[in-house]
Motif scaffolding. Sequence first.
Motif, PDB file in Angstrom:
ATOM      1  N   LEU A  75       0.722  -1.135   0.089  1.00 53.80           N
ATOM      2  CA  LEU A  75      -0.032   0.172  -0.116  1.00 53.80           C
ATOM      3  C   LEU A  75       0.813   1.262  -0.078  1.00 53.80           C
ATOM      4  O   LEU A  75       1.869   1.278   0.823  1.00 53.80           O
ATOM      5  CB  LEU A  75      -1.065  -0.084   1.324  1.00 53.80           C
ATOM      6  CG  LEU A  75      -1.724   1.249   1.594  1.00 53.80           C
ATOM      7  CD1 LEU A  75      -2.859   1.263   0.603  1.00 53.80           C
ATOM      8  CD2 LEU A  75      -2.199   1.109   2.956  1.00 53.80           C
ATOM      9  N   GLY A  76       0.288   2.380  -0.902  1.00 52.35           N
ATOM     10  CA  GLY A  76       0.977   3.718  -0.745  1.00 52.35           C
ATOM     11  C   GLY A  76      -0.161   4.414  -0.614  1.00 52.35           C
ATOM     12  O   GLY A  76      -1.164   4.470  -1.313  1.00 52.35           O
ATOM     13  N   ALA A  77      -0.197   5.531   0.591  1.00 53.10           N
ATOM     14  CA  ALA A  77      -1.224   6.144   0.763  1.00 53.10           C
ATOM     15  C   ALA A  77      -0.687   7.566   1.463  1.00 53.10           C
ATOM     16  O   ALA A  77       0.390   7.751   1.969  1.00 53.10           O
ATOM     17  CB  ALA A  77      -2.148   5.454   1.830  1.00 53.10           C
ATOM     18  N   GLY A  78      -1.543   8.574   0.906  1.00 55.11           N
ATOM     19  CA  GLY A  78      -1.179   9.978   1.428  1.00 55.11           C
ATOM     20  C   GLY A  78      -2.571  10.810   1.470  1.00 55.11           C
ATOM     21  O   GLY A  78      -3.547  10.580   0.936  1.00 55.11           O
ATOM     22  N   SER A  79      -2.276  11.853   2.401  1.00 56.72           N
ATOM     23  CA  SER A  79      -3.270  12.765   2.599  1.00 56.72           C
ATOM     24  C   SER A  79      -2.577  14.283   2.590  1.00 56.72           C
ATOM     25  O   SER A  79      -1.753  14.240   3.474  1.00 56.72           O
ATOM     26  CB  SER A  79      -4.124  12.435   3.973  1.00 56.72           C
ATOM     27  OG  SER A  79      -5.056  13.408   4.236  1.00 56.72           O
ATOM     28  N   ASP A  80      -3.244  15.109   2.417  1.00 57.64           N
ATOM     29  CA  ASP A  80      -2.784  16.682   2.508  1.00 57.64           C
ATOM     30  C   ASP A  80      -2.962  17.059   3.995  1.00 57.64           C
ATOM     31  O   ASP A  80      -2.099  17.665   4.429  1.00 57.64           O
ATOM     32  CB  ASP A  80      -3.667  17.537   1.677  1.00 57.64           C
ATOM     33  CG  ASP A  80      -3.279  17.307  -0.082  1.00 57.64           C
ATOM     34  OD1 ASP A  80      -2.356  16.899  -0.160  1.00 57.64           O
ATOM     35  OD2 ASP A  80      -4.091  17.836  -0.674  1.00 57.64           O
ATOM     36  N   LEU A  95       3.480   5.580   3.660  1.00 59.70           N
ATOM     37  CA  LEU A  95       2.586   6.527   4.117  1.00 59.70           C
ATOM     38  C   LEU A  95       3.007   7.958   4.268  1.00 59.70           C
ATOM     39  O   LEU A  95       3.935   8.252   4.935  1.00 59.70           O
ATOM     40  CB  LEU A  95       1.737   6.108   5.293  1.00 59.70           C
ATOM     41  CG  LEU A  95       1.391   4.476   5.411  1.00 59.70           C
ATOM     42  CD1 LEU A  95       0.741   4.186   6.758  1.00 59.70           C
ATOM     43  CD2 LEU A  95       0.225   4.326   4.290  1.00 59.70           C
ATOM     44  N   LYS A  96       2.057   8.739   3.999  1.00 57.61           N
ATOM     45  CA  LYS A  96       2.578  10.246   4.633  1.00 57.61           C
ATOM     46  C   LYS A  96       1.304  11.181   4.589  1.00 57.61           C
ATOM     47  O   LYS A  96       0.127  11.118   3.922  1.00 57.61           O
ATOM     48  CB  LYS A  96       3.158  10.835   3.231  1.00 57.61           C
ATOM     49  CG  LYS A  96       2.742  11.046   1.926  1.00 57.61           C
ATOM     50  CD  LYS A  96       3.586  11.561   0.765  1.00 57.61           C
ATOM     51  CE  LYS A  96       3.048  11.794  -0.413  1.00 57.61           C
ATOM     52  NZ  LYS A  96       3.961  12.136  -1.501  1.00 57.61           N
ATOM     53  N   SER A  97       1.318  12.216   5.686  1.00 60.68           N
ATOM     54  CA  SER A  97       0.440  12.991   5.569  1.00 60.68           C
ATOM     55  C   SER A  97       1.015  14.583   6.105  1.00 60.68           C
ATOM     56  O   SER A  97       2.007  14.496   6.846  1.00 60.68           O
ATOM     57  CB  SER A  97      -0.566  12.638   6.621  1.00 60.68           C
ATOM     58  OG  SER A  97      -1.420  13.746   6.986  1.00 60.68           O
ATOM     59  N   ALA A 101      -2.294  12.696  11.874  1.00 55.87           N
ATOM     60  CA  ALA A 101      -1.702  11.361  12.792  1.00 55.87           C
ATOM     61  C   ALA A 101      -1.845  10.297  11.573  1.00 55.87           C
ATOM     62  O   ALA A 101      -2.605  10.294  10.763  1.00 55.87           O
ATOM     63  CB  ALA A 101      -2.575  11.232  14.008  1.00 55.87           C
ATOM     64  N   ILE A 102      -0.967   9.354  11.682  1.00 58.60           N
ATOM     65  CA  ILE A 102      -0.784   8.312  10.994  1.00 58.60           C
ATOM     66  C   ILE A 102      -0.414   7.064  11.746  1.00 58.60           C
ATOM     67  O   ILE A 102       0.340   7.122  12.723  1.00 58.60           O
ATOM     68  CB  ILE A 102       0.609   8.556   9.878  1.00 58.60           C
ATOM     69  CG1 ILE A 102       0.387   9.381   9.057  1.00 58.60           C
ATOM     70  CG2 ILE A 102       0.608   6.931   9.323  1.00 58.60           C
ATOM     71  CD1 ILE A 102       1.391   9.854   8.117  1.00 58.60           C
ATOM     72  N   SER A 103      -1.224   6.006  11.844  1.00 57.15           N
ATOM     73  CA  SER A 103      -0.976   4.886  12.492  1.00 57.15           C
ATOM     74  C   SER A 103      -1.161   3.573  11.794  1.00 57.15           C
ATOM     75  O   SER A 103      -2.035   3.653  10.611  1.00 57.15           O
ATOM     76  CB  SER A 103      -2.147   4.779  13.727  1.00 57.15           C
ATOM     77  OG  SER A 103      -3.463   4.625  13.014  1.00 57.15           O
ATOM     78  N   GLU A 111       7.183   2.566   5.865  1.00 56.97           N
ATOM     79  CA  GLU A 111       7.998   3.806   5.840  1.00 56.97           C
ATOM     80  C   GLU A 111       6.824   5.010   5.899  1.00 56.97           C
ATOM     81  O   GLU A 111       6.085   4.965   5.047  1.00 56.97           O
ATOM     82  CB  GLU A 111       8.441   4.077   4.593  1.00 56.97           C
ATOM     83  CG  GLU A 111       9.445   5.269   4.153  1.00 56.97           C
ATOM     84  CD  GLU A 111       9.998   5.125   2.787  1.00 56.97           C
ATOM     85  OE1 GLU A 111      10.221   6.467   2.122  1.00 56.97           O
ATOM     86  OE2 GLU A 111      10.332   4.092   2.417  1.00 56.97           O
ATOM     87  N   VAL A 112       6.973   5.822   6.989  1.00 52.48           N
ATOM     88  CA  VAL A 112       5.907   6.796   7.252  1.00 52.48           C
ATOM     89  C   VAL A 112       6.560   8.121   7.501  1.00 52.48           C
ATOM     90  O   VAL A 112       7.731   8.320   8.169  1.00 52.48           O
ATOM     91  CB  VAL A 112       5.168   6.227   8.519  1.00 52.48           C
ATOM     92  CG1 VAL A 112       4.180   7.200   8.768  1.00 52.48           C
ATOM     93  CG2 VAL A 112       4.791   4.872   8.443  1.00 52.48           C
ATOM     94  N   LYS A 113       5.796   9.331   6.832  1.00 48.04           N
ATOM     95  CA  LYS A 113       6.304  10.646   7.016  1.00 48.04           C
ATOM     96  C   LYS A 113       5.159  11.554   7.167  1.00 48.04           C
ATOM     97  O   LYS A 113       4.145  11.237   6.637  1.00 48.04           O
ATOM     98  CB  LYS A 113       6.943  10.948   5.670  1.00 48.04           C
ATOM     99  CG  LYS A 113       8.202  10.341   5.248  1.00 48.04           C
ATOM    100  CD  LYS A 113       8.798  10.911   4.102  1.00 48.04           C
ATOM    101  CE  LYS A 113       9.997   9.949   3.740  1.00 48.04           C
ATOM    102  NZ  LYS A 113      10.944  10.537   2.574  1.00 48.04           N
ATOM    103  N   SER A 114       5.395  12.520   8.154  1.00 49.71           N
ATOM    104  CA  SER A 114       4.390  13.398   8.532  1.00 49.71           C
ATOM    105  C   SER A 114       4.956  14.870   9.010  1.00 49.71           C
ATOM    106  O   SER A 114       5.992  14.573   9.646  1.00 49.71           O
ATOM    107  CB  SER A 114       3.426  12.959   9.589  1.00 49.71           C
ATOM    108  OG  SER A 114       2.559  13.871   9.933  1.00 49.71           O
ATOM    109  N   ARG A 115       4.551  15.708   8.711  1.00 54.19           N
ATOM    110  CA  ARG A 115       5.026  17.195   9.101  1.00 54.19           C
ATOM    111  C   ARG A 115       4.921  17.195  10.543  1.00 54.19           C
ATOM    112  O   ARG A 115       6.017  17.597  11.161  1.00 54.19           O
ATOM    113  CB  ARG A 115       4.690  18.227   7.984  1.00 54.19           C
ATOM    114  CG  ARG A 115       5.189  19.799   8.308  1.00 54.19           C
ATOM    115  CD  ARG A 115       4.605  20.694   7.269  1.00 54.19           C
ATOM    116  NE  ARG A 115       3.169  20.865   7.610  1.00 54.19           N
ATOM    117  CZ  ARG A 115       2.274  21.304   6.992  1.00 54.19           C
ATOM    118  NH1 ARG A 115       2.656  21.812   5.821  1.00 54.19           N
ATOM    119  NH2 ARG A 115       1.146  21.544   7.382  1.00 54.19           N
TER     120      ARG A 115
END
Length: 238
Positions: A75-80, A95-97, A101-103, A111-115
Amino acid sequence: MSRTFELRDASVLEITTRSGSLVVIAEDGRVDIEVDGLQEQAKRKQVWRESGRLHIRSGSGSNSLTVKCPPGTDLGAGSDSGSVELRGDFGDVKLKSSSSAISVESARSAEVKSRDGKITIARTHGRASAGTVSGSIEVEHARSARAATVSGKIKMRRIVGSAEAMSVSGKIDIASEGAGDISAATVSGAIKVRIPKHRAPEVKCRRKSGSLDVDCTEGSDLKITVATVSGAIKVGTH
């Protein structure tokens, strides 16, 4: 309104949303993809196939998506700006946002990225990698783990192999099962590292100020390298 799609020749599921939340569920016994939350009269294409991937994109606005897929799906997923939540056991996930929050409940690798949002990875069978600017990072159980923040704290639990953590001003707390090397570095945040009592590490500590407490039998079972400018350092057992 729910819609169902076949994976067919797609090996990866790609999902993007704008400001609405995204929940992806790896459901036992499922062989297709079910999507709830797609707009009935969207101006842009919302589902398409390309280069061995099934793409799902939410419409404009803040509508949320719930997607059900087979267990083990890559899975690859992202949210603004919406949150991303994975329930069940997945394959390799990226994943990225931007700000929410990302869980991840369980994955082969993550591999997870969030600002700004908090990152929580409950379990990976392989490597867990996480990065954020001001959000916190928590990895509960992983074969190996790497995490980096600017001001958020980092907490790792039950890391079997190697562990690497870096932060400018956030605290770092690592509990390892002692089968791999550990590296932790901050500028002003405190660092705490714990390993099993039966492991004897080679410990290297660098600091300019701040307390130093090393309470373990030293040897050559693994390497622990910690560095800080002004934070406290504690290396011990659990």
